[in-house]
Scaffold this motif. Structure first.
Motif, PDB file in Angstrom:
ATOM      1  N   LYS A 165      -8.148   7.656  42.857  1.00  0.00           N
ATOM      2  CA  LYS A 165      -9.440   7.764  41.986  1.00  0.00           C
ATOM      3  C   LYS A 165      -9.291   8.163  40.443  1.00  0.00           C
ATOM      4  N   ILE A 166      -8.447   8.187  40.191  1.00  0.00           N
ATOM      5  CA  ILE A 166      -8.046   8.224  38.954  1.00  0.00           C
ATOM      6  C   ILE A 166      -7.855   7.006  37.941  1.00  0.00           C
ATOM      7  N   ARG A 167      -8.519   7.080  36.844  1.00  0.00           N
ATOM      8  CA  ARG A 167      -8.358   5.928  35.918  1.00  0.00           C
ATOM      9  C   ARG A 167      -8.316   6.506  34.398  1.00  0.00           C
ATOM     10  N   HIS A 168      -7.144   6.416  34.034  1.00  0.00           N
ATOM     11  CA  HIS A 168      -6.617   6.920  32.741  1.00  0.00           C
ATOM     12  C   HIS A 168      -5.458   6.056  32.284  1.00  0.00           C
ATOM     13  N   LYS A 169      -5.490   5.982  30.989  1.00  0.00           N
ATOM     14  CA  LYS A 169      -4.499   5.116  30.419  1.00  0.00           C
ATOM     15  C   LYS A 169      -2.994   5.993  30.563  1.00  0.00           C
ATOM     16  N   ASN A 170      -3.009   7.353  30.564  1.00  0.00           N
ATOM     17  CA  ASN A 170      -1.831   8.222  30.823  1.00  0.00           C
ATOM     18  C   ASN A 170      -1.538   8.730  32.144  1.00  0.00           C
ATOM     19  N   ILE A 171      -2.038   8.499  33.126  1.00  0.00           N
ATOM     20  CA  ILE A 171      -1.889   8.419  34.403  1.00  0.00           C
ATOM     21  C   ILE A 171      -1.019   7.227  35.081  1.00  0.00           C
ATOM     22  N   VAL A 172      -0.115   7.000  35.592  1.00  0.00           N
ATOM     23  CA  VAL A 172       0.585   6.059  36.307  1.00  0.00           C
ATOM     24  C   VAL A 172      -0.488   5.582  37.347  1.00  0.00           C
ATOM     25  N   ARG A 173      -0.605   4.303  37.310  1.00  0.00           N
ATOM     26  CA  ARG A 173      -1.765   3.568  38.130  1.00  0.00           C
ATOM     27  C   ARG A 173      -1.254   3.226  39.583  1.00  0.00           C
ATOM     28  N   LEU A 174      -1.865   3.690  40.686  1.00  0.00           N
ATOM     29  CA  LEU A 174      -1.544   3.237  42.104  1.00  0.00           C
ATOM     30  C   LEU A 174      -2.399   1.978  42.413  1.00  0.00           C
ATOM     31  N   TRP A 175      -1.610   0.639  42.740  1.00  0.00           N
ATOM     32  CA  TRP A 175      -2.175  -0.188  43.003  1.00  0.00           C
ATOM     33  C   TRP A 175      -2.987  -0.292  44.347  1.00  0.00           C
ATOM     34  N   CYS A 176      -1.860  -0.035  45.369  1.00  0.00           N
ATOM     35  CA  CYS A 176      -2.389  -0.112  46.715  1.00  0.00           C
ATOM     36  C   CYS A 176      -1.490   1.001  47.546  1.00  0.00           C
ATOM     37  N   CYS A 177      -1.826   1.089  48.805  1.00  0.00           N
ATOM     38  CA  CYS A 177      -0.752   1.964  49.762  1.00  0.00           C
ATOM     39  C   CYS A 177      -1.026   1.201  51.023  1.00  0.00           C
ATOM     40  N   CYS A 178       0.031   1.602  51.850  1.00  0.00           N
ATOM     41  CA  CYS A 178       0.057   1.169  53.352  1.00  0.00           C
ATOM     42  C   CYS A 178       0.218   2.350  54.197  1.00  0.00           C
ATOM     43  N   LEU A 211       3.727   3.355  48.837  1.00  0.00           N
ATOM     44  CA  LEU A 211       2.725   3.299  47.618  1.00  0.00           C
ATOM     45  C   LEU A 211       3.465   2.313  46.777  1.00  0.00           C
ATOM     46  N   VAL A 212       2.491   1.531  46.244  1.00  0.00           N
ATOM     47  CA  VAL A 212       2.680   0.666  45.125  1.00  0.00           C
ATOM     48  C   VAL A 212       1.971   0.885  43.762  1.00  0.00           C
ATOM     49  N   TYR A 213       2.875   1.060  42.964  1.00  0.00           N
ATOM     50  CA  TYR A 213       2.500   1.502  41.613  1.00  0.00           C
ATOM     51  C   TYR A 213       2.770   0.224  40.514  1.00  0.00           C
ATOM     52  N   GLU A 214       2.297   0.562  39.273  1.00  0.00           N
ATOM     53  CA  GLU A 214       2.442  -0.431  38.045  1.00  0.00           C
ATOM     54  C   GLU A 214       4.197   0.286  37.670  1.00  0.00           C
ATOM     55  N   TYR A 215       4.861  -0.884  37.458  1.00  0.00           N
ATOM     56  CA  TYR A 215       6.202  -0.770  37.366  1.00  0.00           C
ATOM     57  C   TYR A 215       6.293  -0.201  35.648  1.00  0.00           C
ATOM     58  N   MET A 216       6.978   0.503  35.354  1.00  0.00           N
ATOM     59  CA  MET A 216       7.382   1.377  34.042  1.00  0.00           C
ATOM     60  C   MET A 216       8.956   1.130  33.821  1.00  0.00           C
ATOM     61  N   PRO A 217       8.969   0.019  33.045  1.00  0.00           N
ATOM     62  CA  PRO A 217      10.382  -0.722  32.722  1.00  0.00           C
ATOM     63  C   PRO A 217      11.490   0.575  32.222  1.00  0.00           C
ATOM     64  N   ASN A 218      10.846   1.298  31.259  1.00  0.00           N
ATOM     65  CA  ASN A 218      11.769   2.452  30.728  1.00  0.00           C
ATOM     66  C   ASN A 218      11.899   3.573  31.470  1.00  0.00           C
ATOM     67  N   GLY A 219      11.734   3.482  32.663  1.00  0.00           N
ATOM     68  CA  GLY A 219      11.902   4.892  33.662  1.00  0.00           C
ATOM     69  C   GLY A 219      11.544   5.980  33.321  1.00  0.00           C
ATOM     70  N   SER A 220      11.883   7.018  33.498  1.00  0.00           N
ATOM     71  CA  SER A 220      11.446   8.402  33.194  1.00  0.00           C
ATOM     72  C   SER A 220      11.932   9.038  31.868  1.00  0.00           C
ATOM     73  N   LEU A 221      11.162   9.969  31.381  1.00  0.00           N
ATOM     74  CA  LEU A 221      11.609  10.416  30.243  1.00  0.00           C
ATOM     75  C   LEU A 221      13.103  11.271  30.367  1.00  0.00           C
ATOM     76  N   ALA A 222      13.283  11.906  31.566  1.00  0.00           N
ATOM     77  CA  ALA A 222      14.742  12.517  31.800  1.00  0.00           C
ATOM     78  C   ALA A 222      15.775  11.376  31.786  1.00  0.00           C
ATOM     79  N   ASP A 223      15.468  10.331  32.458  1.00  0.00           N
ATOM     80  CA  ASP A 223      16.574   9.549  32.266  1.00  0.00           C
ATOM     81  C   ASP A 223      17.038   8.927  31.079  1.00  0.00           C
ATOM     82  N   LEU A 224      16.073   8.717  29.847  1.00  0.00           N
ATOM     83  CA  LEU A 224      16.645   8.546  28.546  1.00  0.00           C
ATOM     84  C   LEU A 224      17.182   9.714  27.791  1.00  0.00           C
ATOM     85  N   LEU A 225      16.205  10.829  28.007  1.00  0.00           N
ATOM     86  CA  LEU A 225      16.364  12.093  27.108  1.00  0.00           C
ATOM     87  C   LEU A 225      17.739  12.701  27.426  1.00  0.00           C
TER      88      LEU A 225
END
Length: 993
Positions: free
Chosen positions: A743-756, A764-778
């Motif tokens: 039920k969330i629609r916000h540019k800074n919340i990861v988007r959930l496309w659909c679920c099964c 759970l199917v989300y939008e893909y974030m190509p740069n991974g997590s902040l922890a992965d890079l930092l």
């Protein structure tokens, strides 16, 4: 008949009145607490007489309710109007709850109220004007809320008000001069509100009854009004964290004849301290704090001879000259902090002899001469910090008898001679820092008595002899640094008992023998430097089992034999085995040019990859071996081909059977979409293969799926019941994630496309974030991609996402697992908050906060109160976000053995205190952003305040972060809570689990 009426009037009527008041309280309880709460369990309708109820006080003569103390009970909702129908109610405490606006106008009917405390709630909007109509009100506390707008003129009309506390709200406008009409006021606290920049009205000098005046962090400009010197009854004056300028008025010092604590630091005050008779009037002065200004000149001797002076803080100024001899006349002095000045000369020989001195910090000056022998004569000295001066002579023997000592920092001086033997074993000493002096002698066996020792630092001296076996008794030792000395003998075998040890650096000495067996027991060892000694034998293979070892330097010794292949198990930032007598093959992981310098100076070492500077015999042997073994290889290849053909045939056969079964399966799957999809859900299922796994965690695996339309999505497949963790199963991870993100629609919340959800299969199917997590890079070698502008943007994006959850969702949502792993980055490094498997709505939290049976979240991010009480609210998220800010600023992980028994929050606080902000800020960031970085660091410290009530809301955090970019950048600046309460309007690519 008259006698019967008499008994009825005096006994029956009060009872009926008391029952009526009990019913009013029961009505209020229904509005404030859920029925399941036990906080007010004895408020029982079966016993409607309230005088024995919890939190209720009655008048012993009339039996009327006169006081309600409902503090810290997790009450929610608005204030019940029924409370003001209690005719004799004089005290109402509702502080530290979750009460919301508006304040009912019926509060104006509480005509008997003398004490009203509503601090630490969630009130918003302007201050209620009707409060001034309460005729008996003496004490009003509205601090730590979100009240906004200007202070209304009606607040000048309180007829009898004694104290007014509006600290830490969102009040704007300027500090109004009409408050001076409150002639009965003895206490006024307005600190940490985002008032408009303006001078302090000179009329405040007319409030001659004031005893406490707190105006810290109020955006005050200009000079301190000289009229404040007329406040002869004032005991406490706080004007810190403003932009006041100019000299401290002499009239201020001479006129405040009752002052006890005077705090003026973190302004731009300049000039010299007043001199002469002005100090003689301050007979009650117990503490003087003018630190962090721009004071020049010398320290007035008149100030230091004040008999009642207990605390003198003049640090971070430009003071010159010596410390006046008259300081020894301050018989009550317990704290003396003069660090970061340009003071010189020797210290008075009787310093500390006549006063209960506890803290002495003279660091970063030009003091010389000997350390006074009487510093601990009164037996109270706890901290002595003299780093970066020019003290000489010996450490006084008397310090060896100072059993109260806890911290000793004397590095970078010219101290010589031996350390008093008894000083090594002081029972409360946890920090002993003697680096860069000319100390001689040995480490005494008395060190076994230093049971609290955490950090022992002795580098760059002339200590000799062996390291005693007794050092193994220091159960709390986290750091032992003794490089560049003349230590000899073997490394004591007892060192393997130091289970808390994170750093062992004894390089550049004359140590010999082998590394002790059992070193694998040092599971928290992060840094091991034994370079440039005479150590020999083989390198122990058990070094490769140390789980957090990052720095290993064994260079410049006599180690022989082969390099243990187990070292490849380590995640090393530095490896140096050069200049030894090692031989054999370099392990494959290290056999490349990146590690070339790690092995130079070992003539017997050979490289199979032609690394320059190492012998190549091994490479030639391998080439010859290939020639002799070609027949066997051919046979194996032929067998492999046969095997592949067989497996391929079996696969196609199996696939055809699977397709037949799959024709039925789509009907069984239960898909639910939350957005208009440009792909088929069943296409997602077909592409879930182990080759596409990009992450795995406690709740399941994450796949990157590239669809036929070219779009990439991230698919989280939750573990089945057999593999599911207790927390995931108990908290309903799948249901919580779907309920929240769907039920969330916000540019800074990861988007959930659909679920099964088809029983055992949950996707759970989300939008893909190509740069991974902040922890992965930092926290990897890719940290260099995150320069300060990117980190600053990440902080704002994540803050806006959390602010949306807290303030704009109905009901509000608490994430409960905010951490850098759950902040994902898109192709432009825009940040989005992810992973809502343990999220809770406010309605569930406020009505069942005490029912949480397990801690959700990640260690290092969990707020202290949550860990102890299992009570959760939005302040828990704010603490966790503060840890993320500290990660962004420092580049460090929330937990690290290098911190000892601390986490990142405690490490930052202690490092700031001991070494300053330069030791906290990530050194890879450009110095031109230092001003912005420090301001963001301030916000992180606010968010991680140990008291939840002192943490800003997420809306405040967003506002503060946005306003930083509007302030001119500076490469210098002192750490200050300038944004304490600023204005507010209320190791995989891709997604990870």
């Amino acid at each position: 008949m008259p006698l019967l009426f008499f008994f009825f009037f005096f006994f029956v009527t009060p009872t009926l009145s008391l029952i009526q008041e009990g019913l009013l309280l029961l009505e209020a309880k229904k509005q404030l607490l859920p029925s399941s709460s036990s906080s007010l369990a004895d408020w029982n309708p079966r016993d409607p007489t309230p005088c024995n109820w919890t939190c209720v006080t009655c008048n012993p003569n009339t039996s009327h309710v006169i006081s309600l103390s409902l503090s810290s009970l997790s009450l929610s909702g608005p204030i019940p109007s029924s409370l003001c129908r209690l005719p004799s109610l004089s005290t109402l405490y509702l502080d530290d709850n979750f009460l919301i606006s508006p304040l009912p106008s019926t509060l104006s009917l509480c005509t008997s109220l003398t004490h009203l405390n509503l601090s630490g709630n969630l009130f918003t909007g302007p201050l209620p004007s009707f409060l001034s109509s309460l005729p008996s009100l003496l004490h009003l506390d509205l601090s730590f809320n979100n009240f906004s707008a200007s202070i209304p003129p009606s607040f000048s009309l309180f007829p009898n008000l004694r104290s007014l506390n509006l600290v830490q709200n969102l009040l704007n406008g300027t500090i109004p001069s009409f408050l001076t009409n409150l002639t009965t006021l003895t206490s006024l606290h307005l600190s940490y509100n985002p008032f408009l920049p303006a001078p302090l009205p000179s009329e405040f000098g007319n409030m001659t009854n004031l005893q406490d005046l707190s105006l810290s962090g109020c955006n005050l400009l200009g000079p301190i009004p000289a009229s404040l010197g007329k406040l002869s009854n004032l005991r406490n004056l706080a004007l810190t964290y403003n932009s006041l300028q100019g000299a401290i008025p002499e009239s201020l010092i001479s006129g405040l004849t009752s002052i006890v604590f005077l705090e003026l630091y973190e302004n731009s005050l300049s000039g010299s301290l007043p001199r002469g008779a002005v100090w003689n009037n301050l007979t009650h002065l117990e503490g003087f704090d003018a630190s962090g200004n721009d004071l020049t000149g010398t320290i007035p001797s008149e100030l230091t001879r004040l008999k009642k002076l207990g605390s003198l803080n003049l640090f971070d100024n430009n003071l010159e000259g010596s410390l006046p001899e008259s300081i020894v006349e301050a018989e009550s002095l317990y704290e003396l902090k003069l660090f970061n000045n340009s003071l010189n000369g020797s210290l008075p020989s009787q310093l500390g002899s006549n006063s209960p001195l506890q803290t002495l910090d003279l660091s970063y000056n030009n003091f010389s001469g000997e350390i006074p022998a009487g510093l601990c004569r009164r037996g109270a000295l706890q901290e002595i910090m003299l780093i970066y001066n020019s003290f000489s002579g010996r450490i006084p023997e008397s310090l060896g008898d100072c059993r109260s000592l806890m911290r000793v920092r004397i590095r970078n001086n010219n101290i010589s001679g031996t350390v008093p033997e008894a000083m090594w074993g002081l029972p409360h000493l946890y920090l002993l820092e003697l680096d860069e002096n000319s100390l001689t002698g040995s480490i005494s066996t008395y060190i076994s008595g230093a049971s609290n020792m955490s950090s022992l630092s002795l580098s760059f001296n002339m200590f000799s002899g062996s390291v005693p076996q007794e050092i193994g008794n220091l159960d709390n030792l986290v750091q032992f640094v003794a490089s560049h000395n003349r230590l000899s003998g073997r490394i004591p075998t007892s060192v393997v008992k130091l289970s808390q040890l994170g750093k062992l650096v004894i390089s550049d000495n004359e140590l010999s023998g082998e590394i002790p067996l059992g070193i694998s027991a040092l599971e928290k060892l992060n840094d091991l430097d034994l370079s440039n000694n005479k150590l020999d034998g083989n390198i122990p293979s058990e070094l490769g089992t140390l789980p957090v070892l990052n720095y290993l330097d064994l260079s410049g010794n006599l180690f022989s034999g082969r390099i243990p292949i187990e070292l490849q198990n380590l995640n090393l930032n530095l490896l140096n085995l050069s200049n030894n007598q090692l031989s054999g093959e370099i392990p494959k992981e290290f056999d490349n040019e990146n590690y070339k310098k790690s092995f130079l100076g070992n003539p017997g070492l050979c490289s199979s990859s032609s690394v320059s500077g190492l012998c190549q015999n091994l490479g030639e042997k391998k080439k010859n071996k290939i020639k002799y073994d070609w027949v066997f290889r051919f046979i194996f290849v032929l067998a492999g081909i046969v095997f592949v053909v067989g497996v391929t045939w079996f696969w196609f056969k199996f696939r055809s059977i699977k397709k037949m079964k799959k024709k039925v399966r789509p009907n069984m799957l239960k898909w639910r979409s939350f957005h208009k999809l440009g792909f088929s859900e069943y296409e997602v299922v077909k592409l879930l293969s182990e080759d596409n796994v990009i992450g795995s965690g406690a709740s399941g695996k994450v796949y990157k799926v590239v669809l036929s339309n070219g779009e990439a999505v991230a698919v989280k497949k939750l573990w089945g019941p057999k593999n599911r963790t207790t927390v995931s199963e108990k908290d309903g991870f799948f249901e919580a994630e779907v309920e929240t993100l769907g039920k969330i629609r916000h540019k800074n919340i990861v988007r959930l496309w659909c679920c099964c959800n088809s029983g055992d299969s949950k996707l759970l199917v989300y939008e893909y974030m190509p740069n991974g997590s902040l922890a992965d890079l930092l926290h990897s070698s890719k940290r260099s991609l995150l320069d300060w502008p990117i980190r600053y943007r990440i902080a704002i994006d994540a803050a806006e996402g959390l602010s949306y959850l807290h303030h704009y969702c109905v009901p509000p949502i608490v994430h409960r697992d905010v951490k850098s792993h759950n902040i994902l980055l898109d192709e432009d490094f825009g940040a989005k908050v992810a992973d809502f498997g343990v999220a809770r709505t406010f309605s569930r939290v406020t009505q069942g906060a005490e029912s949480m049976s397990a801690i959700a979240g990640s260690y290092g991010y969990i707020a202290p109160e949550y860990a102890y009480t299992l009570r959760v609210n939005e302040k828990s998220d704010i603490y966790s976000f503060g840890v993320v800010i500290l990660e962004l600023v420092s580049g460090r992980a929330p937990l690290d053995p290098a911190y000892g028994d601390k986490d990142l929050v405690k490490w930052v606080s202690s490092t700031l205190e001991q070494s300053g902000e330069d030791q906290v800020i990530d050194p890879t960031m450009d110095v031109k952003y230092k001003g912005e970085i420090i301001k963001v660091l301030n916000i992180g410290l606010l968010c991680t305040n140990p008291l939840p009530i002192n943490r800003p809301s997420m809306r405040k955090v967003v506002t503060m972060l946005h306003e930083i970019s509007a302030i001119p950048r500076t490469t210098s600046g002192k750490l200050s809570p300038y944004y304490q309460e600023e204005a507010d309007n209320e190791n995989h690519h891709g997604n990870t689990v």
